[in-house]
Each structure stands twice: as C-alpha cells, then as structure tokens.
Write a protein that holds these residues in place. Structure first.
Motif, PDB file in Angstrom:
ATOM      1  N   ALA A 120       0.952  -1.205   0.453  1.00 14.50           N
ATOM      2  CA  ALA A 120       0.328   0.201   0.340  1.00 14.50           C
ATOM      3  C   ALA A 120       0.873   1.194  -0.220  1.00 14.50           C
ATOM      4  O   ALA A 120       0.744   2.067  -0.202  1.00 14.50           O
ATOM      5  CB  ALA A 120      -0.705   0.546   1.083  1.00 14.50           C
ATOM      6  N   SER A 121       1.408   1.645   0.759  1.00 13.03           N
ATOM      7  CA  SER A 121       2.364   2.757   1.004  1.00 13.03           C
ATOM      8  C   SER A 121       3.705   2.369  -0.265  1.00 13.03           C
ATOM      9  O   SER A 121       3.513   3.699  -1.021  1.00 13.03           O
ATOM     10  CB  SER A 121       3.799   2.354   2.261  1.00 13.03           C
ATOM     11  N   THR A 122       4.023   1.991  -1.086  1.00 14.04           N
ATOM     12  CA  THR A 122       4.590   1.797  -2.344  1.00 14.04           C
ATOM     13  C   THR A 122       3.572   2.353  -3.405  1.00 14.04           C
ATOM     14  O   THR A 122       3.759   3.025  -3.869  1.00 14.04           O
ATOM     15  CB  THR A 122       5.093   0.315  -2.237  1.00 14.04           C
ATOM     16  N   THR A 123       2.686   1.756  -3.535  1.00 13.38           N
ATOM     17  CA  THR A 123       1.251   2.069  -4.307  1.00 13.38           C
ATOM     18  C   THR A 123       1.445   3.627  -4.535  1.00 13.38           C
ATOM     19  O   THR A 123       1.357   4.664  -5.086  1.00 13.38           O
ATOM     20  CB  THR A 123       0.306   1.729  -4.429  1.00 13.38           C
ATOM     21  N   PHE A 159      -3.038  -2.968  -3.234  1.00 14.63           N
ATOM     22  CA  PHE A 159      -2.492  -2.493  -4.161  1.00 14.63           C
ATOM     23  C   PHE A 159      -3.689  -0.900  -4.048  1.00 14.63           C
ATOM     24  O   PHE A 159      -3.657   0.051  -4.466  1.00 14.63           O
ATOM     25  CB  PHE A 159      -2.419  -2.726  -5.185  1.00 14.63           C
ATOM     26  N   PHE A 160      -4.954  -1.658  -3.845  1.00 14.65           N
ATOM     27  CA  PHE A 160      -6.429  -0.708  -4.253  1.00 14.65           C
ATOM     28  C   PHE A 160      -6.394  -0.066  -3.051  1.00 14.65           C
ATOM     29  O   PHE A 160      -6.540   1.261  -2.893  1.00 14.65           O
ATOM     30  CB  PHE A 160      -7.260  -1.566  -3.742  1.00 14.65           C
ATOM     31  N   ALA A 161      -5.843  -0.068  -1.373  1.00 10.74           N
ATOM     32  CA  ALA A 161      -5.846   0.026   0.165  1.00 10.74           C
ATOM     33  C   ALA A 161      -4.583   1.301  -0.497  1.00 10.74           C
ATOM     34  O   ALA A 161      -4.864   2.937   0.274  1.00 10.74           O
ATOM     35  CB  ALA A 161      -4.903  -0.420   0.559  1.00 10.74           C
ATOM     36  N   GLY A 162      -3.498   1.480  -1.070  1.00  7.14           N
ATOM     37  CA  GLY A 162      -2.283   2.356  -1.465  1.00  7.14           C
ATOM     38  C   GLY A 162      -3.398   3.857  -2.730  1.00  7.14           C
ATOM     39  O   GLY A 162      -2.704   4.924  -1.932  1.00  7.14           O
ATOM     40  N   PHE A 163      -4.565   3.897  -2.864  1.00  7.28           N
ATOM     41  CA  PHE A 163      -5.060   4.383  -4.036  1.00  7.28           C
ATOM     42  C   PHE A 163      -6.386   5.313  -3.348  1.00  7.28           C
ATOM     43  O   PHE A 163      -6.611   6.301  -3.589  1.00  7.28           O
ATOM     44  CB  PHE A 163      -6.282   4.001  -4.906  1.00  7.28           C
ATOM     45  N   SER A 208     -10.680 -13.246  -1.160  1.00  5.44           N
ATOM     46  CA  SER A 208     -11.694 -11.833  -0.489  1.00  5.44           C
ATOM     47  C   SER A 208     -11.044 -10.685  -1.481  1.00  5.44           C
ATOM     48  O   SER A 208     -11.770  -9.452  -1.233  1.00  5.44           O
ATOM     49  CB  SER A 208     -11.757 -11.994   1.057  1.00  5.44           C
ATOM     50  N   THR A 209     -11.106 -10.317  -2.019  1.00  5.92           N
ATOM     51  CA  THR A 209      -9.976  -9.085  -3.611  1.00  5.92           C
ATOM     52  C   THR A 209     -11.040  -8.125  -3.781  1.00  5.92           C
ATOM     53  O   THR A 209     -10.697  -7.489  -3.057  1.00  5.92           O
ATOM     54  CB  THR A 209      -9.530 -10.064  -4.255  1.00  5.92           C
ATOM     55  N   MET A 210     -11.722  -8.817  -3.919  1.00 12.79           N
ATOM     56  CA  MET A 210     -13.575  -7.837  -4.179  1.00 12.79           C
ATOM     57  C   MET A 210     -14.221  -7.396  -3.276  1.00 12.79           C
ATOM     58  O   MET A 210     -14.275  -5.965  -3.090  1.00 12.79           O
ATOM     59  CB  MET A 210     -13.843  -8.165  -5.587  1.00 12.79           C
ATOM     60  N   ARG A 211     -14.058  -8.101  -2.399  1.00 14.51           N
ATOM     61  CA  ARG A 211     -14.896  -7.853  -0.706  1.00 14.51           C
ATOM     62  C   ARG A 211     -14.334  -6.363  -0.540  1.00 14.51           C
ATOM     63  O   ARG A 211     -14.921  -5.693   0.045  1.00 14.51           O
ATOM     64  CB  ARG A 211     -15.416  -8.760  -0.038  1.00 14.51           C
ATOM     65  N   ARG A 212     -13.218  -7.059  -0.129  1.00 16.33           N
ATOM     66  CA  ARG A 212     -12.136  -6.186   0.521  1.00 16.33           C
ATOM     67  C   ARG A 212     -12.510  -4.663   0.074  1.00 16.33           C
ATOM     68  O   ARG A 212     -12.290  -3.793   0.551  1.00 16.33           O
ATOM     69  CB  ARG A 212     -10.461  -6.484   0.702  1.00 16.33           C
ATOM     70  N   ALA A 213     -11.789  -5.137  -1.604  1.00 12.25           N
ATOM     71  CA  ALA A 213     -12.288  -3.423  -2.307  1.00 12.25           C
ATOM     72  C   ALA A 213     -13.735  -3.039  -1.925  1.00 12.25           C
ATOM     73  O   ALA A 213     -13.646  -1.576  -2.006  1.00 12.25           O
ATOM     74  CB  ALA A 213     -11.646  -4.020  -3.387  1.00 12.25           C
TER      75      ALA A 213
END
Length: 288
Positions: free
Chosen positions: A76-79, A102-106, A136-141
């Motif tokens: 997340a921090s790198t993104t 990765f999504f969290a970095g946005f 759980s990828t899209m649930r977390r998104a």
C-alpha cells in the motif's frame, strides 16, 4: 513504475504464494520481447515501446509469507508513493491477495472504478478465518470508500463463492459479465459500463483467460477470455476512461506449458504499458 510483490496474505499462513516466482518470470520474458523496441506491435498499432514511455522497474518488494500485515502495508505505501510522484503503478504479483493492499494505496487518489478480469467472484468475507486472501479480493475492495464502481469480467465454472457471496456482490452494485456473456456479446457492453472519464484500476487474474492462452494458473477453468479480448478491453478503457493502475496476478510459472502462459501474460503487460503511455501523451481532465 513497475514493482513486484511475490506475497501479500498467503492462504496457507507462512507459506510462499504459489505465484511468488511470477514477477521474475515476467521480467525475463518482457526483457526478451523488448530487445528491439522499435519493432511494430500489431496489438498496439504502433512500436513495441510507445513513444514517450518511461518505465522504471523498482524490483520486488521484500515481502515475507510469515508477515502478511507488514506485506500489505508495504504494498500500500509503495503504491501511494508512486502515485504521489505522479506516476502510474504497475504491480506484478503474486497471488490474488496482492491487489487488496494495491487498492488500499489509492486512498488519497480516488474515486476509483475497478475493472477485474477473473474466473472467480472473490467476494468471500473470510476463509479459514483469514479476510485478506485471494478469496476476498473484491469484498475488501468494496469496503474502501474511494472505490465507487466495480466491474467484474470472466466468471465461469466453480470456485470458493457461495450464493450469499453472489447476492452481496449484486447488492453492493458490482456489475458482472460472465465469460459466456463476453463470448455472446463481445467486450463493448463492458466498456459501456465504465463511467466516462473515470479513474480506472485494471486488475487481471491470469485464470480469467482461457487455459489454452494461459495454462500457468493454480486452478484452470475452461471457457475463459481470449488474449485479444483483454487487449481490446485495455484499449477500450484507455479511450473511455483513464488507467491509473494495473496489476497482473495468479501467474504460476511452474505450471506453464512451453512458456505460453508467461508469454501471453508478458504481452498483456506490454500492451498495458503502451496504453498508459498513449493516454499520458493525451492528457485530459482526469489527470492528476
């Protein structure tokens, strides 16, 4: 900017991802492809390396399967750092838990549309007590306030999802285009659902493609998308919206056949880079 993340949250705690070797395999393949960058690329209708493209490879993050929380924080921090630098992050996974951070970095760079290409739904709330694995990828998104629109493409066969997961996806407002729907109607209906001018992350799980195209996956399912379906989607997103991030996950080089899967995946990375370069040379109101 390109970076790899071999692991995020392993579905078997402490064990390396089945796709941990993918970033290095993709680098080797793309380096071979790009030895002559002036060759004409018919998938891009232009040179292999688009004019104005500046791609910087940061290498792989030092992830550790024993430290999933630290892995997620690092991705997340790198993104976020790449975005703050005004660049577009391109992430090479790793399994399908890698896109979650990765999504969290946005978080500071929304609102976002997510276009996911995947054979599976990925809406499990948890699996064996774990909430950040590839189920759980899209649930977390969907729980991230900066994610406004989710479009999922390529579902087919069976996976870990249940009826309640499908109901939750639909209740949230995710739009689903099964692989059969794509075969019947092409990709244009998918593109029509992308909000015009939106900031779009494209996340590609390699099992979204048919195993005749990418056999190098953990659980092959017949009937997936073709290579040119994905190429057409990438070009279509670029025309309609703006790709602000791209990730490719779930490539398993050890399961490949004659290197065909790695080749197809690396070609998709090349096309994604070309699309990013061309949209950057035609800046519009969605630019940072």
């Amino acid at each position: 900017m390109i970076f790899g993340a071999p692991d995020a949250t392993p579905h078997v705690p402490g064990v390396n991802s089945h796709a941990a070797c993918a970033p290095s395999a993709l680098r080797e393949s793309t380096q071979q492809i790009a030895r002559d960058p002036l060759r004409w690329d018919f998938d891009q209708n232009g040179p292999l390396v688009a004019e104005g493209l500046r791609a910087v490879d940061l290498g792989d993050l030092p992830t550790n399967p024993a430290t999933p929380q630290e892995n997620r924080s690092l991705v997340a921090s790198t993104t976020a750092s790449i975005l703050k630098a005004g660049a577009v992050p391109l992430l090479l996974g790793g399994d399908d838990s890698v896109p979650i951070p990765f999504f969290a970095g946005f978080e500071q760079f929304g609102p976002l549309t997510i276009l996911q290409i995947d054979a599976h739904l990925d809406w499990r709330d948890e699996r064996a007590g774990l909430k950040h694995t590839f189920s759980s990828t899209m649930r977390r998104a969907s729980e991230m306030p900066w994610v406004e629109c989710i479009i999922q493409v390529g579902q087919r066969g069976i996976g870990g999802s249940r009826a309640v997961d499908l109901a939750d996806a639909r209740a949230w407002g995710a739009t689903l285009f099964s692989a059969a729907t794509v075969r019947q109607n092409g990709v244009q209906p998918i593109l029509d659902h992308i909000p015009p001018g939106s900031r779009c992350i494209t996340t590609l799980d390699c099992d979204g493609l048919d195993p005749s195209v990418i056999p190098a996956v953990l659980v092959p399912q017949p009937g997936g998308l073709g290579y040119l379906d994905v190429v057409e989607l990438l070009h279509g997103v670029t025309r309609r919206a703006r790709i602000v991030g791209f990730d490719l996950v779930e490539l398993v080089p050890d399961a490949d056949v004659r290197g065909l899967g790695v080749l197809a995946a690396s070609r998709i990375v090349c096309v994604a880079l070309g699309c990013m370069a061309r949209q950057r040379s035609a800046k519009g109101p969605t630019d940072q």
